[in-house]
Design a protein around this motif. Structure first.
Motif, PDB file in Angstrom:
ATOM      1  N   UNK A 171     -21.777 -18.363   0.444  1.00 30.66           N
ATOM      2  CA  UNK A 171     -22.039 -18.930   1.583  1.00 30.66           C
ATOM      3  C   UNK A 171     -21.640 -17.795   2.799  1.00 30.66           C
ATOM      4  N   UNK A 172     -20.431 -17.422   2.583  1.00 30.15           N
ATOM      5  CA  UNK A 172     -19.803 -16.396   3.506  1.00 30.15           C
ATOM      6  C   UNK A 172     -20.531 -15.250   3.660  1.00 30.15           C
ATOM      7  N   UNK A 173     -21.149 -14.637   2.480  1.00 26.65           N
ATOM      8  CA  UNK A 173     -21.761 -13.440   2.561  1.00 26.65           C
ATOM      9  C   UNK A 173     -23.335 -13.640   2.901  1.00 26.65           C
ATOM     10  N   UNK A 174     -23.937 -14.796   2.983  1.00 22.69           N
ATOM     11  CA  UNK A 174     -25.207 -15.264   3.222  1.00 22.69           C
ATOM     12  C   UNK A 174     -25.995 -14.780   1.925  1.00 22.69           C
ATOM     13  N   UNK A 175     -25.581 -15.167   0.675  1.00 26.27           N
ATOM     14  CA  UNK A 175     -26.313 -14.845  -0.279  1.00 26.27           C
ATOM     15  C   UNK A 175     -26.526 -15.955  -1.122  1.00 26.27           C
ATOM     16  N   UNK A 176     -27.615 -15.923  -2.214  1.00 29.08           N
ATOM     17  CA  UNK A 176     -27.614 -16.996  -3.219  1.00 29.08           C
ATOM     18  C   UNK A 176     -26.469 -17.037  -4.112  1.00 29.08           C
ATOM     19  N   UNK A 177     -26.319 -17.912  -4.578  1.00 28.51           N
ATOM     20  CA  UNK A 177     -25.305 -18.369  -5.663  1.00 28.51           C
ATOM     21  C   UNK A 177     -25.572 -17.369  -6.956  1.00 28.51           C
ATOM     22  N   UNK A 178     -26.932 -17.238  -7.229  1.00 25.10           N
ATOM     23  CA  UNK A 178     -27.260 -16.366  -8.439  1.00 25.10           C
ATOM     24  C   UNK A 178     -27.040 -15.054  -8.099  1.00 25.10           C
ATOM     25  N   UNK A 179     -27.293 -14.519  -6.700  1.00 29.93           N
ATOM     26  CA  UNK A 179     -26.974 -13.255  -6.372  1.00 29.93           C
ATOM     27  C   UNK A 179     -25.553 -12.799  -6.734  1.00 29.93           C
ATOM     28  N   UNK A 180     -24.721 -13.845  -6.594  1.00 32.95           N
ATOM     29  CA  UNK A 180     -23.218 -13.701  -6.542  1.00 32.95           C
ATOM     30  C   UNK A 180     -22.863 -13.413  -8.151  1.00 32.95           C
ATOM     31  N   UNK A 181     -23.562 -14.437  -8.920  1.00 36.48           N
ATOM     32  CA  UNK A 181     -23.132 -14.140 -10.266  1.00 36.48           C
ATOM     33  C   UNK A 181     -23.922 -13.040 -11.014  1.00 36.48           C
ATOM     34  N   UNK A 182     -25.147 -12.580 -10.477  1.00 39.20           N
ATOM     35  CA  UNK A 182     -25.726 -11.412 -10.935  1.00 39.20           C
ATOM     36  C   UNK A 182     -24.788 -10.211 -10.577  1.00 39.20           C
ATOM     37  N   UNK A 183     -24.092 -10.239  -9.439  1.00 37.58           N
ATOM     38  CA  UNK A 183     -23.159  -9.045  -8.998  1.00 37.58           C
ATOM     39  C   UNK A 183     -21.786  -8.984  -9.897  1.00 37.58           C
ATOM     40  N   UNK A 184     -21.488 -10.139 -10.276  1.00 38.62           N
ATOM     41  CA  UNK A 184     -20.231 -10.284 -11.284  1.00 38.62           C
ATOM     42  C   UNK A 184     -20.760 -10.037 -12.548  1.00 38.62           C
ATOM     43  N   UNK A 185     -21.883 -10.294 -13.254  1.00 36.41           N
ATOM     44  CA  UNK A 185     -22.179 -10.115 -14.358  1.00 36.41           C
ATOM     45  C   UNK A 185     -22.467  -8.550 -14.710  1.00 36.41           C
ATOM     46  N   UNK A 186     -22.919  -8.080 -13.777  1.00 36.05           N
ATOM     47  CA  UNK A 186     -23.254  -6.548 -13.767  1.00 36.05           C
ATOM     48  C   UNK A 186     -22.134  -5.496 -13.548  1.00 36.05           C
ATOM     49  N   UNK A 187     -20.979  -6.047 -13.214  1.00 36.49           N
ATOM     50  CA  UNK A 187     -19.809  -5.173 -13.149  1.00 36.49           C
ATOM     51  C   UNK A 187     -18.817  -5.262 -14.309  1.00 36.49           C
TER      52      UNK A 187
END
Length: 187
Positions: A171-187
């Motif tokens: 919500x704060x970064x104006x991203x979808x939750x899936x995008x957040x999960x994708x970033x966390x998964x790829x790191x």
């Protein structure tokens, strides 16, 4: 023997008014029983207006269409529609092209013009692809801009390490939750 009309544009943003007015001027009644319209790509096999027209048309009827490419999606489709109508005793007139499917000469002319129309569409696609290849060769990026930059990835990772809930990060970064999960998964 009814005079039926068919109009089509490729997208919802385009307007059917010019085609509709032309068909009415040529004698088609301004009624959904006589005038059939679609806002859909010619590539779409399931155009509601066309299907209704094909169902409604009876032996002895004449269908008016402003241009060849408004009726079919390619030469094969055009010939199939015209052949189906011809077998049912229904003729088609293309107003801008000044041709009719009545008689053997009319059907031959339509077949030739439909082939020309398909060749033109293929040339347009070819030029579009050439332009796209040239743009890529000149360093122009094609497609959508990435929604997640390296800076955004770093922000997601930091906020997640700080224990911020993933929904709040999104919500704060104006991203979808899936995008957040994708970033966390790829790191």
């Amino acid at each position: 023997m009814a005079l039926l009309g068919y109009a089509r544009v490729s997208t919802n943003q385009q307007d059917l008014t010019i085609q509709k007015d032309r068909l009415i001027k040529e004698g088609v009644k301004n009624s959904s029983d006589f005038l059939f319209m679609d806002k859909a790509s010619g590539k779409d096999d399931n155009r509601e207006g066309l299907q209704l027209l094909l169902t409604k048309a009876r032996e002895g009827d004449t269908i008016l269409v402003t241009k060849l490419d408004r009726l079919g999606r390619n030469t094969v489709d055009m010939i199939s529609i015209i052949d189906q109508l011809h077998k049912r005793g229904i003729s088609v007139r293309f107003l801008d092209d000044g041709i009719s499917t009545e008689g053997s000469m009319g059907k031959m002319v339509v077949t030739i013009l439909a082939a020309v129309a398909q060749a033109e569409r293929e040339r347009i696609l070819e030029r579009t692809h050439e332009g796209r290849r040239a743009a890529i060769a000149n360093g122009i990026k094609m497609g959508r801009k990435p929604s997640i930059t390296d800076k955004t990835k770093a922000q997601v990772l930091k906020l997640a390490q700080d224990g911020i809930p993933k929904t709040k990060i999104a919500k704060d970064l104006k991203l979808s939750r899936q995008s957040v999960y994708d970033v966390l998964k790829s790191s």
